[in-house]
Design an enzyme around this catalytic site. Structure first.
Site, PDB file in Angstrom:
ATOM      1  N   ARG A 192      53.342  28.470  43.069  1.00  0.00           N
ATOM      2  CA  ARG A 192      54.474  28.365  42.144  1.00  0.00           C
ATOM      3  C   ARG A 192      55.577  29.343  42.539  1.00  0.00           C
ATOM      4  NH1 ARG A 192      50.482  29.100  37.157  1.00  0.00           N
ATOM      5  NH2 ARG A 192      49.781  30.591  38.727  1.00  0.00           N
ATOM      6  N   HIS A 237      48.697  21.542  38.143  1.00  0.00           N
ATOM      7  CA  HIS A 237      47.538  21.207  38.982  1.00  0.00           C
ATOM      8  C   HIS A 237      47.622  19.749  39.446  1.00  0.00           C
ATOM      9  CE1 HIS A 237      45.267  24.488  36.584  1.00  0.00           C
ATOM     10  NE2 HIS A 237      45.447  24.957  37.799  1.00  0.00           N
ATOM     11  N   LYS A 290      38.002  35.743  35.659  1.00  0.00           N
ATOM     12  CA  LYS A 290      38.562  35.120  34.454  1.00  0.00           C
ATOM     13  C   LYS A 290      37.449  34.731  33.476  1.00  0.00           C
ATOM     14  CE  LYS A 290      42.450  32.882  36.861  1.00  0.00           C
ATOM     15  NZ  LYS A 290      42.969  31.593  37.361  1.00  0.00           N
ATOM     16  N   SER A 316      47.467  27.885  33.224  1.00  0.00           N
ATOM     17  CA  SER A 316      46.418  27.584  32.238  1.00  0.00           C
ATOM     18  C   SER A 316      46.341  28.679  31.176  1.00  0.00           C
ATOM     19  CB  SER A 316      45.055  27.466  32.932  1.00  0.00           C
ATOM     20  OG  SER A 316      45.060  26.389  33.833  1.00  0.00           O
TER      21      SER A 316
HETATM   22  O1  PNS Z   1      42.317  28.529  39.693  1.00  0.00           O
HETATM   23  P1  PNS Z   1      41.840  29.840  40.259  1.00  0.00           P
HETATM   24  O2  PNS Z   1      41.173  30.668  39.172  1.00  0.00           O
HETATM   25  O3  PNS Z   1      42.925  30.585  40.974  1.00  0.00           O
HETATM   26  O4  PNS Z   1      40.756  29.461  41.367  1.00  0.00           O
HETATM   27  C1  PNS Z   1      40.012  30.459  42.014  1.00  0.00           C
HETATM   28  C2  PNS Z   1      38.692  29.853  42.523  1.00  0.00           C
HETATM   29  C3  PNS Z   1      37.879  29.313  41.356  1.00  0.00           C
HETATM   30  C4  PNS Z   1      39.017  28.736  43.498  1.00  0.00           C
HETATM   31  C5  PNS Z   1      37.916  31.005  43.243  1.00  0.00           C
HETATM   32  O5  PNS Z   1      37.645  32.023  42.337  1.00  0.00           O
HETATM   33  C6  PNS Z   1      36.627  30.482  43.886  1.00  0.00           C
HETATM   34  O6  PNS Z   1      36.684  29.947  44.975  1.00  0.00           O
HETATM   35  N1  PNS Z   1      35.473  30.630  43.184  1.00  0.00           N
HETATM   36  C7  PNS Z   1      34.174  30.177  43.690  1.00  0.00           C
HETATM   37  C8  PNS Z   1      33.334  31.363  44.198  1.00  0.00           C
HETATM   38  C9  PNS Z   1      33.876  31.847  45.533  1.00  0.00           C
HETATM   39  O7  PNS Z   1      33.830  31.154  46.532  1.00  0.00           O
HETATM   40  N2  PNS Z   1      34.402  33.090  45.519  1.00  0.00           N
HETATM   41  C10 PNS Z   1      34.998  33.685  46.692  1.00  0.00           C
HETATM   42  C11 PNS Z   1      36.461  33.300  46.800  1.00  0.00           C
HETATM   43  S1  PNS Z   1      37.221  33.893  48.277  1.00  0.00           S
END
Ligand code: PNS
Length: 159
Positions: free
Chosen positions: A93, A17, A41, A130
């Site tokens: 990645r 990250h 998650k 993670s």
């Molecule tokens: O590190 P990650 O888990 O791949 O990140 C995903 C994250 C947290 C960026 C995504 O789940 C997110 O944007 N969550 C906030 C709620 C939201 O906007 N959901 C719609 C995503 S298209």
């Protein structure tokens, strides 16, 4: 002034990250690390702790200049609009990451008009996730090669 949002669950922030955040910071004037909730998650650390660890890691590495860390409690697209973001920056990645990211990027663009820019991370860090780091820590393994020192300490306390 160009603004990039680096979103993620950051549970916890890894060296992978940090690499992507640094690359974003070389491309944009202002970078906001957006600690958000991924409903797919379950989290080890709550959002406050994840954000604090990200701040500590950036401070330890001397990278906090023009980089801030914020919790996004709701929709990322709304946050991007509120901040006047020019781009969302995500790291890849490998091909599997693109597969997972494509739908989110298209959804965010349709909701906010903000495009996602993908950067390739350092290949030496491409195995770091993670979820894997948490598993190694949970079983007593050494995670210091995968996460910043502040995060390694927090994982040590949590396991
Ligand atoms: O590190 P990650 O888990 O791949 O990140 C995903 C994250 C947290 C960026 C995504 O789940 C997110 O944007 N969550 C906030 C709620 C939201 O906007 N959901 C719609 C995503 S298209």
């Amino acid at each position: 002034m160009s603004v990039a949002i680096c979103p993620g669950s950051f549970d916890p922030l890894t060296l992978g990250h940090l690499d992507v955040i640094r690359r974003a910071s070389a491309l944009f004037n202002r970078v906001i690390v957006a600690v958000a909730q991924n409903s797919a998650k379950s989290q080890l650390f709550d959002a406050e702790r994840r954000a604090d660890l990200a701040r500590e890691a950036l401070a330890e590495s001397g990278d906090q200049h023009s980089i801030e860390v914020t919790i996004v409690p709701g929709l990322l697209a709304d946050f991007c609009r509120e901040q006047g973001a020019d781009a969302i920056v995500k790291g890849l990645r490998g091909p599997a990451d693109l597969y997972a990211e494509q739908a989110m990027a298209l959804m965010n663009r349709q909701l906010s008009g903000v495009d996602t820019v993908f950067v390739l991370g350092d290949p030496a860090l491409s195995h770091i996730a993670s979820s894997l780091v948490k598993d190694v820590a949970r079983h007593g393994g050494d995670v210091t090669a995968f996460v910043p020192p502040a995060v390694a300490r927090a994982l040590g306390e949590a396991s």
